[in-house]
Scaffold this active site. Sequence first.
Site, PDB file in Angstrom:
ATOM      1  N   SER A 169       0.838  -1.199   0.000  1.00  0.00           N
ATOM      2  CA  SER A 169       0.000   0.000   0.000  1.00  0.00           C
ATOM      3  C   SER A 169       0.876   1.255   0.000  1.00  0.00           C
ATOM      4  O   SER A 169       1.539   1.580   0.989  1.00  0.00           O
ATOM      5  CB  SER A 169      -0.915   0.014   1.223  1.00  0.00           C
ATOM      6  OG  SER A 169      -1.531   1.283   1.300  1.00  0.00           O
ATOM      7  N   HIS A 200      -0.565  -1.472  -4.271  1.00  0.00           N
ATOM      8  CA  HIS A 200      -1.939  -1.188  -3.844  1.00  0.00           C
ATOM      9  C   HIS A 200      -2.116   0.328  -3.749  1.00  0.00           C
ATOM     10  O   HIS A 200      -1.392   1.004  -3.015  1.00  0.00           O
ATOM     11  CB  HIS A 200      -2.153  -1.859  -2.483  1.00  0.00           C
ATOM     12  CG  HIS A 200      -3.520  -1.760  -1.921  1.00  0.00           C
ATOM     13  ND1 HIS A 200      -4.540  -2.634  -2.246  1.00  0.00           N
ATOM     14  CD2 HIS A 200      -4.049  -0.891  -1.026  1.00  0.00           C
ATOM     15  CE1 HIS A 200      -5.632  -2.312  -1.567  1.00  0.00           C
ATOM     16  NE2 HIS A 200      -5.369  -1.250  -0.817  1.00  0.00           N
ATOM     17  N   ASP A 244      -4.565   3.362  -2.838  1.00  0.00           N
ATOM     18  CA  ASP A 244      -5.765   3.696  -2.077  1.00  0.00           C
ATOM     19  C   ASP A 244      -6.327   5.041  -2.505  1.00  0.00           C
ATOM     20  O   ASP A 244      -5.778   6.090  -2.151  1.00  0.00           O
ATOM     21  CB  ASP A 244      -5.423   3.741  -0.580  1.00  0.00           C
ATOM     22  CG  ASP A 244      -5.135   2.356  -0.029  1.00  0.00           C
ATOM     23  OD1 ASP A 244      -6.039   1.509  -0.084  1.00  0.00           O
ATOM     24  OD2 ASP A 244      -4.004   2.123   0.445  1.00  0.00           O
ATOM     25  N   MET A 287      -9.158   7.737  -2.109  1.00  0.00           N
ATOM     26  CA  MET A 287     -10.177   8.142  -1.120  1.00  0.00           C
ATOM     27  C   MET A 287     -10.761   9.494  -1.490  1.00  0.00           C
ATOM     28  O   MET A 287     -10.010  10.391  -1.895  1.00  0.00           O
ATOM     29  CB  MET A 287      -9.531   8.265   0.268  1.00  0.00           C
ATOM     30  CG  MET A 287      -8.851   7.008   0.736  1.00  0.00           C
ATOM     31  SD  MET A 287      -8.064   7.308   2.334  1.00  0.00           S
ATOM     32  CE  MET A 287      -7.254   5.743   2.589  1.00  0.00           C
ATOM     33  N   HIS A 335      -7.629   0.383  -5.207  1.00  0.00           N
ATOM     34  CA  HIS A 335      -8.668   0.230  -4.186  1.00  0.00           C
ATOM     35  C   HIS A 335      -9.450   1.534  -4.097  1.00  0.00           C
ATOM     36  O   HIS A 335      -8.967   2.520  -3.546  1.00  0.00           O
ATOM     37  CB  HIS A 335      -7.986  -0.114  -2.842  1.00  0.00           C
ATOM     38  CG  HIS A 335      -8.925  -0.259  -1.689  1.00  0.00           C
ATOM     39  ND1 HIS A 335      -8.481  -0.304  -0.376  1.00  0.00           N
ATOM     40  CD2 HIS A 335     -10.273  -0.386  -1.634  1.00  0.00           C
ATOM     41  CE1 HIS A 335      -9.535  -0.433   0.434  1.00  0.00           C
ATOM     42  NE2 HIS A 335     -10.627  -0.481  -0.311  1.00  0.00           N
ATOM     43  N   MET A 361     -12.007   3.814  -2.611  1.00  0.00           N
ATOM     44  CA  MET A 361     -12.849   4.096  -1.445  1.00  0.00           C
ATOM     45  C   MET A 361     -13.595   5.378  -1.761  1.00  0.00           C
ATOM     46  O   MET A 361     -13.343   6.440  -1.169  1.00  0.00           O
ATOM     47  CB  MET A 361     -11.970   4.233  -0.190  1.00  0.00           C
ATOM     48  CG  MET A 361     -11.477   2.889   0.312  1.00  0.00           C
ATOM     49  SD  MET A 361     -10.108   3.039   1.470  1.00  0.00           S
ATOM     50  CE  MET A 361      -8.754   3.097   0.311  1.00  0.00           C
ATOM     51  N   MET A 387     -11.940  -5.858   4.410  1.00  0.00           N
ATOM     52  CA  MET A 387     -11.255  -4.824   5.194  1.00  0.00           C
ATOM     53  C   MET A 387     -11.089  -5.316   6.628  1.00  0.00           C
ATOM     54  O   MET A 387     -12.063  -5.741   7.266  1.00  0.00           O
ATOM     55  CB  MET A 387     -12.045  -3.513   5.189  1.00  0.00           C
ATOM     56  CG  MET A 387     -12.032  -2.745   3.876  1.00  0.00           C
ATOM     57  SD  MET A 387     -10.387  -2.371   3.210  1.00  0.00           S
ATOM     58  CE  MET A 387      -9.655  -1.382   4.533  1.00  0.00           C
ATOM     59  N   GLY A 409      -9.873   4.182   5.488  1.00  0.00           N
ATOM     60  CA  GLY A 409      -9.663   5.629   5.565  1.00  0.00           C
ATOM     61  C   GLY A 409      -8.242   6.019   5.933  1.00  0.00           C
ATOM     62  O   GLY A 409      -7.753   7.032   5.456  1.00  0.00           O
ATOM     63  N   PHE A 410      -7.598   5.218   6.759  1.00  0.00           N
ATOM     64  CA  PHE A 410      -6.267   5.602   7.236  1.00  0.00           C
ATOM     65  C   PHE A 410      -5.357   4.384   7.345  1.00  0.00           C
ATOM     66  O   PHE A 410      -5.823   3.292   7.680  1.00  0.00           O
ATOM     67  CB  PHE A 410      -6.369   6.279   8.612  1.00  0.00           C
ATOM     68  CG  PHE A 410      -7.168   7.549   8.569  1.00  0.00           C
ATOM     69  CD1 PHE A 410      -6.545   8.769   8.289  1.00  0.00           C
ATOM     70  CD2 PHE A 410      -8.544   7.519   8.762  1.00  0.00           C
ATOM     71  CE1 PHE A 410      -7.302   9.938   8.227  1.00  0.00           C
ATOM     72  CE2 PHE A 410      -9.305   8.691   8.689  1.00  0.00           C
ATOM     73  CZ  PHE A 410      -8.673   9.905   8.419  1.00  0.00           C
ATOM     74  N   GLY A 411      -4.069   4.614   7.079  1.00  0.00           N
ATOM     75  CA  GLY A 411      -3.072   3.584   7.316  1.00  0.00           C
ATOM     76  C   GLY A 411      -2.713   3.546   8.796  1.00  0.00           C
ATOM     77  O   GLY A 411      -3.113   4.421   9.565  1.00  0.00           O
ATOM     78  N   ASP A 467      -6.784  -6.173   4.171  1.00  0.00           N
ATOM     79  CA  ASP A 467      -6.233  -4.821   4.132  1.00  0.00           C
ATOM     80  C   ASP A 467      -6.484  -4.112   5.461  1.00  0.00           C
ATOM     81  O   ASP A 467      -7.634  -3.889   5.839  1.00  0.00           O
ATOM     82  CB  ASP A 467      -6.914  -4.068   2.979  1.00  0.00           C
ATOM     83  CG  ASP A 467      -6.336  -2.687   2.749  1.00  0.00           C
ATOM     84  OD1 ASP A 467      -5.379  -2.296   3.436  1.00  0.00           O
ATOM     85  OD2 ASP A 467      -6.862  -1.988   1.850  1.00  0.00           O
ATOM     86  N   GLY A 468      -5.379  -3.758   6.144  1.00  0.00           N
ATOM     87  CA  GLY A 468      -5.482  -2.989   7.380  1.00  0.00           C
ATOM     88  C   GLY A 468      -4.862  -3.714   8.558  1.00  0.00           C
ATOM     89  O   GLY A 468      -5.326  -4.796   8.942  1.00  0.00           O
ATOM     90  N   GLY A 471       0.946  -1.552   4.370  1.00  0.00           N
ATOM     91  CA  GLY A 471       1.502  -0.218   4.191  1.00  0.00           C
ATOM     92  C   GLY A 471       2.552   0.071   5.238  1.00  0.00           C
ATOM     93  O   GLY A 471       3.755  -0.062   5.012  1.00  0.00           O
TER      94      GLY A 471
END
Length: 216
Positions: free
Chosen positions: A8, A33, A35, A37, A66, A68, A137, A142-144, A176-177, A198
């Site tokens: 990520s 990856h 992201d 947003m 990805h 979002m 998810m 929304g956040f790493g 992811d996450g 990430g």
Amino acid sequence: MYSLVSASLLGCDLADLSSEIKSIEQAGADWLHCDVMDGAFVNNISFGTPVLKCIKKAASVPLDTHLMINDPIRYIDDYAQLGSDNITFHVEAAGDPQSVIDRIHSHGISAGISLKPATPVSAVKPFLESVDLVLVMTVDPGFGGQKFMPDTLEKISEIRYLLDSMGKKDVRIEVDGGINGTTVKYCREAGADVMVSGSYIFGAQDRTAAVKSLKV
Ligand code: DX5
Ligand code: ZN
């Protein structure tokens, strides 16, 4: 299926994107990856098509986009045309998920569907027949740098069971996450085979060792 690592880029030094891409590819990342947003579907704004075009130029491995964003159908053509190899969208954000999948497939690329931690498996079940990947998810998007939510493991197992019983053994499950050398093992056991990371891999002293630790 052997597992893959999707790095990520949200976790890298964005001011030094091309050397970060080279570094993580050399460390063994299989996919990049990206992201995207919109500040509406999630409470954060990251980057969009201008940045992904530059990423594509610098990349040697596939681009795993990805989205979002709300109403993702509006942007499928753009993200496909800039060279995404997979586009994943959120089931919660799409009025008609099947038409998003069909639009992605019309570009001859892989289509992924994603669900947030609070969204039940039943929301994606009708689409398992036509997707190439399911992104579960493991944090609220929304956040790493957030903490892995273990409650999501049951959903991974359930989706793996449904896919296998449909004869869809080649459909990958991505997580992811909060993925690191420990949480990856639980995800793998539950049936995931694409590990997004990430902060763990970009923050590691030895990125090669960190990427390797995710290929369980
Ligand atoms: C979060 C993004 C992730 C994020 C992962 O909403 O979808 O891809 O960058 O970051 P880490 O691995 O730090 O949890
Ligand atoms: Zn992501």
